[in-house]
Design a protein around this motif. Structure first.
Motif, PDB file in Angstrom:
ATOM      1  N   LEU A  82       0.869  -1.170   0.000  1.00  0.00           N
ATOM      2  CA  LEU A  82       0.000   0.000   0.000  1.00  0.00           C
ATOM      3  C   LEU A  82       0.905   1.218   0.000  1.00  0.00           C
ATOM      4  CD1 LEU A  82      -2.760   1.440   0.414  1.00  0.00           C
ATOM      5  CD2 LEU A  82      -2.371   1.186   2.870  1.00  0.00           C
ATOM      6  N   ILE A  83       0.641   2.154  -0.891  1.00  0.00           N
ATOM      7  CA  ILE A  83       1.432   3.389  -0.943  1.00  0.00           C
ATOM      8  C   ILE A  83       0.830   4.373   0.057  1.00  0.00           C
ATOM      9  CG2 ILE A  83       2.204   5.317  -2.370  1.00  0.00           C
ATOM     10  CD1 ILE A  83       1.942   3.463  -4.808  1.00  0.00           C
ATOM     11  N   ASN A  84       1.598   4.716   1.089  1.00  0.00           N
ATOM     12  CA  ASN A  84       1.151   5.679   2.097  1.00  0.00           C
ATOM     13  C   ASN A  84       1.316   7.110   1.597  1.00  0.00           C
ATOM     14  OD1 ASN A  84       0.699   3.569   4.055  1.00  0.00           O
ATOM     15  ND2 ASN A  84       2.921   3.452   4.236  1.00  0.00           N
ATOM     16  N   GLY A  92      12.562  13.174 -11.959  1.00  0.00           N
ATOM     17  CA  GLY A  92      11.266  12.598 -12.303  1.00  0.00           C
ATOM     18  C   GLY A  92      11.028  11.214 -11.734  1.00  0.00           C
ATOM     19  N   LEU A  93      12.050  10.623 -11.097  1.00  0.00           N
ATOM     20  CA  LEU A  93      11.867   9.298 -10.497  1.00  0.00           C
ATOM     21  C   LEU A  93      10.989   9.422  -9.262  1.00  0.00           C
ATOM     22  CD1 LEU A  93      12.547   6.289 -10.503  1.00  0.00           C
ATOM     23  CD2 LEU A  93      14.598   6.822  -9.166  1.00  0.00           C
ATOM     24  N   ARG A  94       9.982   8.567  -9.203  1.00  0.00           N
ATOM     25  CA  ARG A  94       9.065   8.570  -8.055  1.00  0.00           C
ATOM     26  C   ARG A  94       9.568   7.620  -6.978  1.00  0.00           C
ATOM     27  NH1 ARG A  94       3.582  10.362  -9.278  1.00  0.00           N
ATOM     28  NH2 ARG A  94       3.459  10.926 -11.477  1.00  0.00           N
ATOM     29  N   PHE A  95       9.303   7.993  -5.743  1.00  0.00           N
ATOM     30  CA  PHE A  95       9.577   7.158  -4.584  1.00  0.00           C
ATOM     31  C   PHE A  95       8.309   7.092  -3.757  1.00  0.00           C
ATOM     32  CE2 PHE A  95      13.817   8.126  -5.842  1.00  0.00           C
ATOM     33  CZ  PHE A  95      14.596   7.082  -5.384  1.00  0.00           C
ATOM     34  N   GLY A  96       8.181   6.022  -2.996  1.00  0.00           N
ATOM     35  CA  GLY A  96       7.016   5.898  -2.138  1.00  0.00           C
ATOM     36  C   GLY A  96       7.382   5.347  -0.773  1.00  0.00           C
TER      37      GLY A  96
END
Length: 188
Positions: A82-84, A92-96
């Motif tokens: 689950l992405i909090n 532009g790189l996404r982190f979660g």
């Protein structure tokens, strides 16, 4: 846990295998980060421009230089998450920040479910290029069968996300009975 995220149109579930082409610098960076850490990275879907809530942590199992000179990687799904919260870095790189979710428990196939497993086996025989990704298919594990069907079926993003949010394979199995039993009845 923090993971680099790769938003894709594909749907990968635990045990699922997919081949990806890497051509953007931000995703080359993602591959380097994933290779340096044992956690791998997250594959998640987008609904329009919005990142979906659920994804799958994957690990890189193989890589190759593709005929066009690009990097090709093979990934295998490890666990759902689950992405909090998520953010985008300068390149532009996404982190979660993600919370791992329990994988569906393996379930022995029941007699009443054999058509679902047999239909997947027939599909893999018809499309050997897809079957080649699974050298040891587990047609006797209903969870594995349901997950492979969900990856293959052309479902809406919100449907795929709903199945991902379930704690076991039963909703997917019920759905597959409706779809596959209906198709089998048409073929008779």
């Amino acid at each position: 846990m923090q993971l680099p995220l790769f938003p894709l149109e594909i749907y990968v579930l635990p045990g699922g295998i997919s081949k990806l082409r890497i051509f953007e610098p931000r995703y080359t960076r993602l591959v380097k980060l994933a290779m340096a850490a044992s956690e791998g990275f997250g594959v998640c879907m987008k609904d329009g421009d919005t990142l979906c809530h659920f994804g799958t942590r994957v690990i890189i199992t193989d890589f190759e230089q593709l005929p066009d000179g690009l990097l090709g990687i093979t990934v295998k799904g490890v666990e759902k998450f689950l992405i909090n919260k998520h953010w985008k870095e300068e390149d532009g790189l996404r982190f979660g920040d993600v919370t791992p979710m329990s994988n569906w428990t393996p379930a022995e196939i029941k007699f009443v479910d054999r058509d679902i497993s047999n239909s997947l086996k027939a599909l893999f025989e018809e499309y050997p290029e897809h079957a080649a990704q699974y050298p040891i298919p587990d047609y006797n594990d209903m969870t594995w069968v349901c997950q492979r069907w969900l990856e293959l079926l052309p479902l809406e993003t919100n449907q795929k996300q709903w199945f991902m949010s379930r704690s076991d394979h039963r909703a997917a199995l019920s759905f597959l009975h409706n779809v596959i039993d209906e198709q089998l009845n048409k073929d008779l």
